[in-house]
Scaffold this motif. Structure first.
Motif, mmCIF file in Angstrom:
data_model
loop_
_atom_site.group_PDB
_atom_site.id
_atom_site.type_symbol
_atom_site.label_atom_id
_atom_site.label_comp_id
_atom_site.label_asym_id
_atom_site.label_seq_id
_atom_site.Cartn_x
_atom_site.Cartn_y
_atom_site.Cartn_z
ATOM 1 N N GLU A 27 -8.227 -20.378 4.798
ATOM 2 C CA GLU A 27 -7.129 -20.656 5.877
ATOM 3 C C GLU A 27 -6.148 -19.406 5.773
ATOM 4 O O GLU A 27 -6.185 -18.960 4.562
ATOM 5 N N PHE A 28 -5.401 -19.045 6.736
ATOM 6 C CA PHE A 28 -4.741 -17.850 6.665
ATOM 7 C C PHE A 28 -3.661 -18.164 5.600
ATOM 8 O O PHE A 28 -3.196 -17.100 4.707
ATOM 9 N N LYS A 29 -3.169 -19.124 5.568
ATOM 10 C CA LYS A 29 -1.972 -19.367 4.464
ATOM 11 C C LYS A 29 -2.481 -19.165 2.991
ATOM 12 O O LYS A 29 -1.880 -18.795 2.169
ATOM 13 N N HIS A 30 -3.843 -19.512 2.853
ATOM 14 C CA HIS A 30 -4.365 -19.153 1.461
ATOM 15 C C HIS A 30 -4.611 -17.949 1.462
ATOM 16 O O HIS A 30 -4.660 -17.445 0.299
ATOM 17 N N ARG A 31 -5.041 -17.041 2.495
ATOM 18 C CA ARG A 31 -5.312 -15.689 2.307
ATOM 19 C C ARG A 31 -3.928 -15.117 1.968
ATOM 20 O O ARG A 31 -3.679 -14.020 1.062
ATOM 21 N N LEU A 32 -2.828 -15.367 2.596
ATOM 22 C CA LEU A 32 -1.490 -14.902 2.357
ATOM 23 C C LEU A 32 -1.209 -15.337 0.746
ATOM 24 O O LEU A 32 -0.626 -14.503 0.034
ATOM 25 N N SER A 33 -1.472 -16.334 0.221
ATOM 26 C CA SER A 33 -1.042 -16.597 -1.176
ATOM 27 C C SER A 33 -1.969 -15.975 -2.237
ATOM 28 O O SER A 33 -1.311 -15.476 -2.953
ATOM 29 N N ILE A 34 -3.144 -15.647 -1.707
ATOM 30 C CA ILE A 34 -4.087 -14.595 -2.617
ATOM 31 C C ILE A 34 -3.373 -13.090 -2.354
ATOM 32 O O ILE A 34 -3.310 -12.552 -3.413
ATOM 33 N N PHE A 46 1.577 -9.691 9.557
ATOM 34 C CA PHE A 46 0.906 -9.376 8.604
ATOM 35 C C PHE A 46 -0.044 -8.270 8.970
ATOM 36 O O PHE A 46 -0.115 -7.354 8.267
ATOM 37 N N MET A 47 -0.430 -8.044 10.252
ATOM 38 C CA MET A 47 -1.142 -6.967 10.649
ATOM 39 C C MET A 47 -0.261 -5.629 10.761
ATOM 40 O O MET A 47 -0.639 -4.588 10.380
ATOM 41 N N SER A 48 1.021 -6.031 11.134
ATOM 42 C CA SER A 48 2.085 -4.719 11.244
ATOM 43 C C SER A 48 2.222 -4.055 9.663
ATOM 44 O O SER A 48 2.634 -3.053 9.661
ATOM 45 N N LEU A 49 2.068 -4.879 8.542
ATOM 46 C CA LEU A 49 2.262 -4.679 7.334
ATOM 47 C C LEU A 49 1.015 -3.672 6.688
ATOM 48 O O LEU A 49 1.366 -2.693 5.929
ATOM 49 N N ILE A 50 -0.325 -3.965 7.306
ATOM 50 C CA ILE A 50 -1.208 -3.300 6.942
ATOM 51 C C ILE A 50 -1.062 -1.920 7.221
ATOM 52 O O ILE A 50 -1.689 -1.067 6.435
ATOM 53 N N VAL A 51 -0.744 -1.507 8.514
ATOM 54 C CA VAL A 51 -0.909 -0.262 8.962
ATOM 55 C C VAL A 51 -0.010 0.806 8.178
ATOM 56 O O VAL A 51 -0.752 2.014 7.906
ATOM 57 N N PRO A 52 1.282 0.683 7.831
ATOM 58 C CA PRO A 52 1.844 1.632 6.940
ATOM 59 C C PRO A 52 1.212 1.738 5.312
ATOM 60 O O PRO A 52 1.348 2.773 4.900
ATOM 61 N N CYS A 53 0.597 0.617 5.066
ATOM 62 C CA CYS A 53 -0.110 0.896 3.609
ATOM 63 C C CYS A 53 -1.188 1.622 3.598
ATOM 64 O O CYS A 53 -1.571 2.251 2.598
ATOM 65 N N ILE A 54 -1.928 1.724 4.722
ATOM 66 C CA ILE A 54 -3.209 2.708 4.590
ATOM 67 C C ILE A 54 -2.645 4.159 5.688
ATOM 68 O O ILE A 54 -3.850 4.549 5.947
ATOM 69 N N ASP A 55 -1.706 4.332 5.441
ATOM 70 C CA ASP A 55 -1.123 5.711 6.285
ATOM 71 C C ASP A 55 -1.913 6.817 5.352
ATOM 72 O O ASP A 55 -1.747 6.700 4.103
ATOM 73 N N SER A 56 -2.483 7.763 5.987
ATOM 74 C CA SER A 56 -2.685 8.728 5.339
ATOM 75 C C SER A 56 -1.822 9.715 4.452
ATOM 76 O O SER A 56 -2.003 10.420 3.395
ATOM 77 N N SER A 57 -0.481 9.408 4.797
ATOM 78 C CA SER A 57 0.516 10.333 4.165
ATOM 79 C C SER A 57 1.352 9.237 3.102
ATOM 80 O O SER A 57 1.457 8.172 3.347
ATOM 81 N N SER A 58 1.225 9.610 1.712
ATOM 82 C CA SER A 58 1.496 8.854 0.650
ATOM 83 C C SER A 58 3.219 8.643 0.838
ATOM 84 O O SER A 58 3.790 7.511 0.691
ATOM 85 N N GLU A 59 3.859 9.570 1.410
ATOM 86 C CA GLU A 59 5.215 9.455 1.675
ATOM 87 C C GLU A 59 5.638 8.489 2.665
ATOM 88 O O GLU A 59 6.781 7.645 2.700
ATOM 89 N N ARG A 60 4.682 8.058 3.483
ATOM 90 C CA ARG A 60 5.014 6.867 4.624
ATOM 91 C C ARG A 60 4.696 5.383 4.239
ATOM 92 O O ARG A 60 4.928 4.549 4.755
ATOM 93 N N ARG A 61 4.046 5.304 2.961
ATOM 94 C CA ARG A 61 3.540 4.297 2.407
ATOM 95 C C ARG A 61 4.652 3.447 1.888
ATOM 96 O O ARG A 61 5.367 4.102 1.411
ATOM 97 N N PRO A 62 4.718 2.072 2.077
ATOM 98 C CA PRO A 62 5.887 1.448 1.348
ATOM 99 C C PRO A 62 5.708 1.339 -0.191
ATOM 100 O O PRO A 62 4.376 1.405 -0.739
#
Length: 386
Positions: free
Chosen positions: A172-179, A328-344
């Motif tokens: 379930e999505f909630k369990h994936r969020l918990s993981i 959740f999808m919006s959070l993924i995008v900056p995490c895999i940004d090619s620039s390390s400076e733009r990653r949170p």
């Protein structure tokens, strides 16, 4: 007059001597309290250690030195029946110690070294609910062993798309969020240490789940023991591991490509992990049959969370809210940004997942969604009507 002067000089000299003695006594007490002998092959116990990590004294959990006979007995002479996997360090066996404790034992060929022992003591010092504990080591007969706590329900990857995955299973999505939250807490804890510890090999296969499906990050800092690792050669496993690594930096001096690691490279790896949680498949796969990009390249090229709805794992059905899923999808995008400076930072990612998880819980409770129940083994999560 001269007598008074002599008395004054004598008194001053005595005072200076007294102060000197007091200073020496204080220094001796402090030094005796803080100094410790180095950990050695004798398995002696020390409460702290000063090593290669910048000369900073660290309060450590004592790593146990295991006897090789105990490891042979625990694994029934390293029987194939107890072989549970193979990683960068070597073969991994399940073992049962004399006291009834289950452990995971990693084994490789290697000559004894004090550096290996020092690194084990350093890595075993970090205790956290969401980290797999390194219990100790052994190095005898030109073999080196790492002994970890045993995490019974395997890796998240095995449940998403590996051996434990079955068509009727679903997370379930909630369990994936918990993981995701538990894994984020483990990484954030490593990044909060002084000196900071970078995982360097974070991937879905290195997130294990225990009997209560609490996620635990495995192999933290293991690359420190393995040494500097060049970019992997061609193989299916190398490609699967490669995709979790942040873009390569070029070493002009050596005219070779080497990985450099930082907290932001861990964030990149974590973003790929989130993408696999979202899609339920390996990030090396293509989003569609007519695409020559893998999932990571596809998301990076689009830079639009909206298009990611097409790769959401169908096994989740419709048991989630569009609002929380979009965040959740919006959070993924900056995490895999090619620039390390733009990653949170990992701490920010952790807080965002926690916020999204709470929002999803509150919204689905209001909506009267089905209440999931947790089961053990390869059958992960099912749901039943309240």
């Amino acid at each position: 007059m001269s007598r008074n002067l002599a008395a004054a000089v004598g008194g001053a000299a005595g005072a200076v001597a007294l102060v000197g003695i007091v200073i020496l006594l204080i220094w001796f007490c402090l030094f005796h309290k803080s100094s410790v002998s180095r950990n050695s092959e004798t398995g002696s116990s020390e409460p702290s250690q000063v090593g290669r990590h910048g000369g900073i004294e660290l309060t450590v959990r004592d790593a146990r030195r295991f006897e090789i006979e105990e490891l042979f007995h625990a694994t029934k002479n390293f029987s194939d029946k107890n072989l549970i996997g193979e990683g960068k360090f070597g073969e991994v066996y399940r073992g049962l110690l004399h006291d009834g404790m289950l452990v995971a034992i990693k084994k490789r060929h290697g000559f004894p070294s004090q550096e290996f022992v020092d690194e084990v003591h350093f890595l075993s010092s970090f205790q956290h609910r969401n980290l797999v504990t390194l219990l100790g080591y052994c190095q005898e007969n030109n073999l080196q062993f790492l002994i970890y706590e045993y995490v019974p329900n395997g890796s998240v990857s095995s449940h998403l798309y590996g051996a434990a995955q079955q068509s009727r299973d679903k997370l379930e999505f909630k369990h994936r969020l918990s993981i995701a939250l538990g894994a984020a807490k483990g990484l954030a804890h490593l990044h909060s240490l002084s000196p900071r510890l970078v995982h360097k090999d974070f991937k879905t296969a290195n997130v294990l789940v225990d009997e209560n499906f609490i996620p635990k990050v495995a192999d933290a800092g293991l690359r420190n023991i393995l040494g500097r690792v060049e970019i992997a050669g061609p193989s299916s496993q190398a490609a699967a591991d490669e995709i979790f690594l942040a873009p390569v930096y070029i070493s002009l001096d050596l005219v070779r490509e080497f990985r450099t690691y930082s907290e932001k490279s861990d964030v990149y790896s974590f973003g790929v992990f989130l993408l696999e949680l979202l899609s339920g498949r390996e990030a090396t796969e293509s989003p569609s049959s007519d695409s020559n990009q893998n999932l990571v390249e596809w998301v990076q090229s689009k830079q639009d969370p909206g298009i990611m709805s097409g790769i959401v794992d169908e096994r989740m059905g419709s048991n989630y809210t569009a609002e929380a899923m979009e965040e959740f999808m919006s959070l993924i995008v900056p995490c895999i940004d090619s620039s390390s400076e733009r990653r949170p930072a990992m701490s920010y990612v952790m807080m965002e997942i926690d916020r999204i998880r709470e929002k999803e819980r509150n919204l689905t409770t209001v909506m009267g969604e089905r209440t999931p129940i947790v089961t053990l083994g390869s059958q992960l999560f099912e749901a039943k009507k309240e």
